[in-house]
Design a protein around this motif. Structure first.
Motif, PDB file in Angstrom:
ATOM      1  N   TRP A  14       0.823  -1.195   0.000  1.00  0.00           N
ATOM      2  CA  TRP A  14       0.000   0.000   0.000  1.00  0.00           C
ATOM      3  C   TRP A  14       0.863   1.252   0.000  1.00  0.00           C
ATOM      4  N   LYS A  15       1.873   1.305   0.892  1.00  0.00           N
ATOM      5  CA  LYS A  15       2.761   2.469   0.980  1.00  0.00           C
ATOM      6  C   LYS A  15       4.194   2.001   1.208  1.00  0.00           C
ATOM      7  N   VAL A  16       5.139   2.628   0.517  1.00  0.00           N
ATOM      8  CA  VAL A  16       6.560   2.454   0.791  1.00  0.00           C
ATOM      9  C   VAL A  16       6.999   3.729   1.510  1.00  0.00           C
ATOM     10  N   LEU A  17       7.481   3.584   2.741  1.00  0.00           N
ATOM     11  CA  LEU A  17       7.723   4.735   3.611  1.00  0.00           C
ATOM     12  C   LEU A  17       9.192   5.130   3.726  1.00  0.00           C
ATOM     13  N   VAL A  18      10.099   4.326   3.173  1.00  0.00           N
ATOM     14  CA  VAL A  18      11.526   4.647   3.220  1.00  0.00           C
ATOM     15  C   VAL A  18      12.100   4.536   1.814  1.00  0.00           C
ATOM     16  N   LYS A  19      13.311   5.059   1.645  1.00  0.00           N
ATOM     17  CA  LYS A  19      13.993   4.945   0.355  1.00  0.00           C
ATOM     18  C   LYS A  19      15.422   4.474   0.596  1.00  0.00           C
ATOM     19  N   GLN A  23      18.487   6.125   6.921  1.00  0.00           N
ATOM     20  CA  GLN A  23      18.895   5.516   8.187  1.00  0.00           C
ATOM     21  C   GLN A  23      17.618   5.121   8.936  1.00  0.00           C
ATOM     22  N   VAL A  24      17.543   3.883   9.410  1.00  0.00           N
ATOM     23  CA  VAL A  24      16.370   3.438  10.165  1.00  0.00           C
ATOM     24  C   VAL A  24      16.819   2.852  11.500  1.00  0.00           C
ATOM     25  N   GLU A  26      15.518   0.315  14.943  1.00  0.00           N
ATOM     26  CA  GLU A  26      14.636  -0.808  15.258  1.00  0.00           C
ATOM     27  C   GLU A  26      13.226  -0.274  15.458  1.00  0.00           C
ATOM     28  N   GLY A  27      12.254  -0.889  14.788  1.00  0.00           N
ATOM     29  CA  GLY A  27      10.863  -0.479  14.927  1.00  0.00           C
ATOM     30  C   GLY A  27      10.410   0.568  13.929  1.00  0.00           C
ATOM     31  N   THR A  28      11.311   1.025  13.039  1.00  0.00           N
ATOM     32  CA  THR A  28      10.907   1.978  11.999  1.00  0.00           C
ATOM     33  C   THR A  28       9.993   1.271  11.003  1.00  0.00           C
ATOM     34  N   GLU A  29       8.858   1.880  10.683  1.00  0.00           N
ATOM     35  CA  GLU A  29       7.962   1.292   9.691  1.00  0.00           C
ATOM     36  C   GLU A  29       8.552   1.501   8.298  1.00  0.00           C
ATOM     37  N   LEU A  30       8.751   0.402   7.581  1.00  0.00           N
ATOM     38  CA  LEU A  30       9.354   0.438   6.252  1.00  0.00           C
ATOM     39  C   LEU A  30       8.301   0.534   5.162  1.00  0.00           C
ATOM     40  N   VAL A  31       7.309  -0.323   5.249  1.00  0.00           N
ATOM     41  CA  VAL A  31       6.204  -0.334   4.285  1.00  0.00           C
ATOM     42  C   VAL A  31       4.920  -0.660   5.025  1.00  0.00           C
ATOM     43  N   GLU A  52      18.307  -1.701  -0.064  1.00  0.00           N
ATOM     44  CA  GLU A  52      17.466  -2.103  -1.200  1.00  0.00           C
ATOM     45  C   GLU A  52      16.012  -2.078  -0.787  1.00  0.00           C
ATOM     46  N   ILE A  53      15.166  -1.608  -1.684  1.00  0.00           N
ATOM     47  CA  ILE A  53      13.710  -1.741  -1.559  1.00  0.00           C
ATOM     48  C   ILE A  53      13.296  -2.598  -2.745  1.00  0.00           C
TER      49      ILE A  53
END
Length: 71
Positions: A14-19, A23-24, A26-31, A52-53
């Motif tokens: 539905w959504k890609v939230l990082v590129k 830098q992320v 622990e617990g960062t929402e990726l998608v 990589e995404i």
């Protein structure tokens, strides 16, 4: 060591939230995935840089498919 983030179920991306390069922590929402009208956040299990995404918004993914690589 690289962390491979993989899908746990069949879902729509539905959504890609990082590129790549982000830098992320622990617990960062990726998608955000969507399955059966439910939103399912996919989180990083560790800290690092997104290398990589492997998905795009609108993709249909299967359980076990690669979503992202964090290094």
């Amino acid at each position: 060591m690289a962390e491979e983030v993989r899908a746990e179920m069949v879902a729509n991306v539905w959504k890609v939230l990082v590129k790549v390069g982000d830098q992320v922590d622990e617990g960062t929402e990726l998608v955000t995935l969507e399955s059966m009208k439910m939103e399912i956040p996919v989180m990083s299990e560790g800290s690092g840089v997104v290398k990589e995404i492997a998905v795009d918004e609108g993709d249909v993914i299967q359980g076990g498919d690669l979503i992202a690589v964090i290094e």
